[in-house]
Design an enzyme around this catalytic site. Structure first.
Site, PDB file in Angstrom:
ATOM      1  N   TYR A   1      -3.261  34.958   2.401  1.00  0.00           N
ATOM      2  CA  TYR A   1      -4.380  35.274   2.747  1.00  0.00           C
ATOM      3  C   TYR A   1      -5.140  36.375   1.981  1.00  0.00           C
ATOM      4  O   TYR A   1      -4.476  37.253   1.774  1.00  0.00           O
ATOM      5  CB  TYR A   1      -4.619  35.612   4.296  1.00  0.00           C
ATOM      6  CG  TYR A   1      -5.305  34.550   5.148  1.00  0.00           C
ATOM      7  CD1 TYR A   1      -6.659  34.330   4.940  1.00  0.00           C
ATOM      8  CD2 TYR A   1      -4.857  33.792   5.929  1.00  0.00           C
ATOM      9  CE1 TYR A   1      -7.371  33.289   5.575  1.00  0.00           C
ATOM     10  CE2 TYR A   1      -5.404  32.837   6.650  1.00  0.00           C
ATOM     11  CZ  TYR A   1      -6.605  32.626   6.317  1.00  0.00           C
ATOM     12  OH  TYR A   1      -7.540  31.702   7.216  1.00  0.00           O
TER      13      TYR A   1
ATOM     14  N   GLU B   1      -8.830  37.173   1.843  1.00  0.00           N
ATOM     15  CA  GLU B   1     -10.202  37.185   2.173  1.00  0.00           C
ATOM     16  C   GLU B   1     -10.929  38.557   1.338  1.00  0.00           C
ATOM     17  O   GLU B   1     -10.149  39.689   1.674  1.00  0.00           O
ATOM     18  CB  GLU B   1     -10.847  37.376   3.541  1.00  0.00           C
ATOM     19  CG  GLU B   1     -10.791  36.180   4.158  1.00  0.00           C
ATOM     20  CD  GLU B   1     -11.066  36.098   5.925  1.00  0.00           C
ATOM     21  OE1 GLU B   1     -11.530  37.156   6.149  1.00  0.00           O
ATOM     22  OE2 GLU B   1     -11.195  35.033   6.290  1.00  0.00           O
TER      23      GLU B   1
ATOM     24  N   ASP C   1     -26.207  22.848 -12.849  1.00  0.00           N
ATOM     25  CA  ASP C   1     -24.868  22.336 -12.372  1.00  0.00           C
ATOM     26  C   ASP C   1     -24.399  21.486 -13.450  1.00  0.00           C
ATOM     27  O   ASP C   1     -24.724  20.338 -13.566  1.00  0.00           O
ATOM     28  CB  ASP C   1     -25.675  21.304 -11.211  1.00  0.00           C
ATOM     29  CG  ASP C   1     -24.309  20.825 -10.449  1.00  0.00           C
ATOM     30  OD1 ASP C   1     -23.249  20.643 -10.768  1.00  0.00           O
ATOM     31  OD2 ASP C   1     -24.512  20.178  -9.402  1.00  0.00           O
TER      32      ASP C   1
ATOM     33  N   THR D   1     -17.645  21.993 -10.786  1.00  0.00           N
ATOM     34  CA  THR D   1     -16.328  21.952 -10.517  1.00  0.00           C
ATOM     35  C   THR D   1     -15.290  22.103 -11.502  1.00  0.00           C
ATOM     36  O   THR D   1     -15.670  21.923 -12.913  1.00  0.00           O
ATOM     37  CB  THR D   1     -16.463  20.407  -9.906  1.00  0.00           C
ATOM     38  OG1 THR D   1     -16.739  19.336 -10.711  1.00  0.00           O
ATOM     39  CG2 THR D   1     -16.865  20.352  -8.671  1.00  0.00           C
TER      40      THR D   1
ATOM     41  N   LYS E   1     -13.298  17.816 -13.171  1.00  0.00           N
ATOM     42  CA  LYS E   1     -13.770  16.652 -13.763  1.00  0.00           C
ATOM     43  C   LYS E   1     -13.225  16.875 -15.267  1.00  0.00           C
ATOM     44  O   LYS E   1     -12.225  16.611 -15.599  1.00  0.00           O
ATOM     45  CB  LYS E   1     -15.275  16.657 -13.789  1.00  0.00           C
ATOM     46  CG  LYS E   1     -15.554  16.384 -12.012  1.00  0.00           C
ATOM     47  CD  LYS E   1     -17.001  16.192 -11.911  1.00  0.00           C
ATOM     48  CE  LYS E   1     -17.117  15.780 -10.346  1.00  0.00           C
ATOM     49  NZ  LYS E   1     -17.629  16.985  -9.621  1.00  0.00           N
TER      50      LYS E   1
ATOM     51  N   ARG F   1      -8.610  20.419  -8.182  1.00  0.00           N
ATOM     52  CA  ARG F   1     -10.062  20.461  -7.518  1.00  0.00           C
ATOM     53  C   ARG F   1     -10.537  21.583  -7.251  1.00  0.00           C
ATOM     54  O   ARG F   1      -9.642  22.422  -6.325  1.00  0.00           O
ATOM     55  CB  ARG F   1      -9.375  19.390  -6.506  1.00  0.00           C
ATOM     56  CG  ARG F   1     -10.251  18.872  -5.516  1.00  0.00           C
ATOM     57  CD  ARG F   1      -9.770  17.534  -4.946  1.00  0.00           C
ATOM     58  NE  ARG F   1      -9.515  16.537  -5.884  1.00  0.00           N
ATOM     59  CZ  ARG F   1     -10.642  15.598  -6.446  1.00  0.00           C
ATOM     60  NH1 ARG F   1     -11.842  15.845  -5.909  1.00  0.00           N
ATOM     61  NH2 ARG F   1     -10.345  14.922  -7.394  1.00  0.00           N
TER      62      ARG F   1
HETATM   63  N1  DSN Z   1     -20.192  14.636  -8.097  1.00  0.00           N
HETATM   64  C1  DSN Z   1     -19.832  13.422  -7.368  1.00  0.00           C
HETATM   65  C2  DSN Z   1     -19.282  12.492  -8.355  1.00  0.00           C
HETATM   66  O1  DSN Z   1     -19.875  12.376  -9.438  1.00  0.00           O
HETATM   67  O2  DSN Z   1     -18.304  11.862  -8.230  1.00  0.00           O
HETATM   68  C3  DSN Z   1     -18.720  13.851  -6.513  1.00  0.00           C
HETATM   69  O3  DSN Z   1     -19.432  14.649  -5.682  1.00  0.00           O
END
Ligand code: DSN
Length: 428
Positions: free
Chosen positions: A55, A57, A208, A234, A237, A243
């Site tokens: 933990y 925080e 984004d 993210t 990808k 993830r």
């Molecule tokens: N952004 C989505 C995708 O492109 O698969 C998942 O949230």
């Protein structure tokens, strides 16, 4: 076939069996979902590490729990590697996902009800860009921009971000925040015109970059950091990490971003994922990663051309990133995205149905299919193999009423996967 990661598999037979089945699925079928990738064994080892027990925080040096000396070093390492990778002032590596990261940015920079200008979901945006289905649309007031109309002129096919529309809406609605970035858009997104419009109306700019973070890190797409107040993304990808999510920002926003992630949005950070993010950021800083991202884009271009030759229409007439967004109606008026995805699943080709701009069908049915090259480029496929995959997709979809056709394509997919196993080098 057993996986090289068997040592991690539990003594729980049911879970072990499911993990083995998923191992089989990922390595014997083609992974063409544009938001997926094959993380390295080092990333997976860190994700499955002892840090899951801790933990923490708070932030390094300011935790609400004891025993965080080592965790602090892990998180500091991840933050240092990430700021160096993108040339940013400040990094927050705690967001559990891209959606959390986006909402934390809104929370940090805006008051409830403030206006945000972002891309509409059915034009290529994301749920958190103000879709009525997302809580974001209840907490903030969204105004949506889209893409230019489709045209039959091959030199100007349309369906690209409509900057006149972005500017007109910005002037009319005076948003406090403009969001650049998309999830179903195959063209390069230039941050400069977004910055100009944001400056003209006194708005903040968030980029984004969930889909293209890896392409940016590899130098294949423009870096939005010098232009945007905040960049959220993210890590799993094109960046090929575990993830999770991350946020980069200018120093002036750092304190508010950190407070919005914790305690604003989340409790304890996932330090095992943060260690894995650190591993991925180091991997993305290697020269070989730039070679990888260049190949992703070359593969998309070749894949798109081969799919077009089979009769599919590429939305926006082409691709400049890791994905191709297909309009299925030119291939077969009756074929929906849902059916295409299901047929291809039977043939061992994993894709996702997707709405296309002005899609007459619902988001559950769709007229489009989104395919991506990031994962199978990791596995080693090149232009020639992607051209073959396009042919296999067309054969499966044309012959969808005939199971022998599907079985024949499935066999060829199996051959390709045997030749290009992403974890082959690690298999005994
Ligand atoms: N952004 C989505 C995708 O492109 O698969 C998942 O949230």
């Amino acid at each position: 076939m057993s996986s090289p990661f068997d040592a991690w598999i539990t003594n729980d037979d049911e879970v072990s069996d499911l993990l083995a089945q998923e191992w089989q699925r990922q390595t014997t079928t083609l992974q063409l979902i544009a938001s997926e990738n094959f993380a390295s064994p080092a990333v997976m080892a860190a994700t499955g590490s002892i840090l899951t027990n801790k933990y923490a925080e708070g932030y390094p040096g300011r935790r609400y729990y004891g025993g965080n000396q080592i965790v602090d070093e892990v998180e500091d390492l991840a933050r240092r590697r990430l700021t160096a990778l993108f040339g940013a002032d400040h990094a927050n590596v705690q967001p559990h996902s891209g959606a959390n990261a986006n909402v934390a940015v809104y929370q940090a920079l805006l008051d409830a009800g403030d206006t945000i200008l972002a891309m509409r979901l059915d034009q290529g945006g994301h749920l958190t860009h103000g879709s009525p289905a997302s809580m974001t649309s209840k907490a903030w007031h969204f105004v949506s921009y889209g893409v230019t109309p489709r045209s039959d002129d091959p030199d100007a096919p349309g369906e690209i971000i409509d900057f006149d529309n972005v500017r007109d809406l910005a002037l009319a609605h005076r948003p406090k925040l403009i969001v650049a970035g998309a999830t179903a858009y195959a063209r390069r997104i230039d941050p400069a015109p977004f910055r100009e419009i944001a400056d003209e109306v006194g708005a903040l700019l968030m980029f984004d970059s969930a889909h293209v973070a890896g392409l940016i890190a590899g130098g294949s797409h423009p870096n939005p950091v010098p232009y945007a107040d905040v960049v959220a993304f993210t890590t799993h990808k094109t960046l090929r990490g575990p993830r999770g999510g991350a946020i980069l920002c200018r120093e002036e926003h750092a304190k508010r971003i950190d407070s919005a992630v914790f305690p604003g949005q989340q409790g304890g950070p996932l330090e095992h994922s943060i260690a894995a993010k650190a591993v991925a950021f180091r991997e993305a800083a290697q020269p070989s990663f730039s070679t990888y991202t260049e190949q992703i884009v070359k593969n998309s271009v070749a894949f798109g051309a081969a799919l077009a030759a089979e009769g599919f229409r590429m939305v926006s007439g082409g691709t400049e990133n890791h994905m191709v967004l297909l309009d299925l109606r030119t291939f077969d008026e009756d074929l929906t995205g849902k059916e295409a995805q299901e047929v291809l699943d039977r043939a061992g080709i994993t894709t996702n149905r997707n709405t296309i701009p002005d899609d007459p069908r619902s988001a559950f049915i769709t007229s489009g299919l989104r395919v991506g090259t990031a994962a199978e480029t990791t596995a080693g496929l090149r232009e020639e193999e992607f051209a073959r995959v396009a042919t296999l997709m067309a054969r499966a979809l044309r012959g969808r009423a005939d199971e022998t056709q599907i079985v024949a394509v499935r066999a060829e997919v199996g051959e390709l996967c045997r030749a290009f196993n992403p974890y082959g080098a690690f298999t005994n």
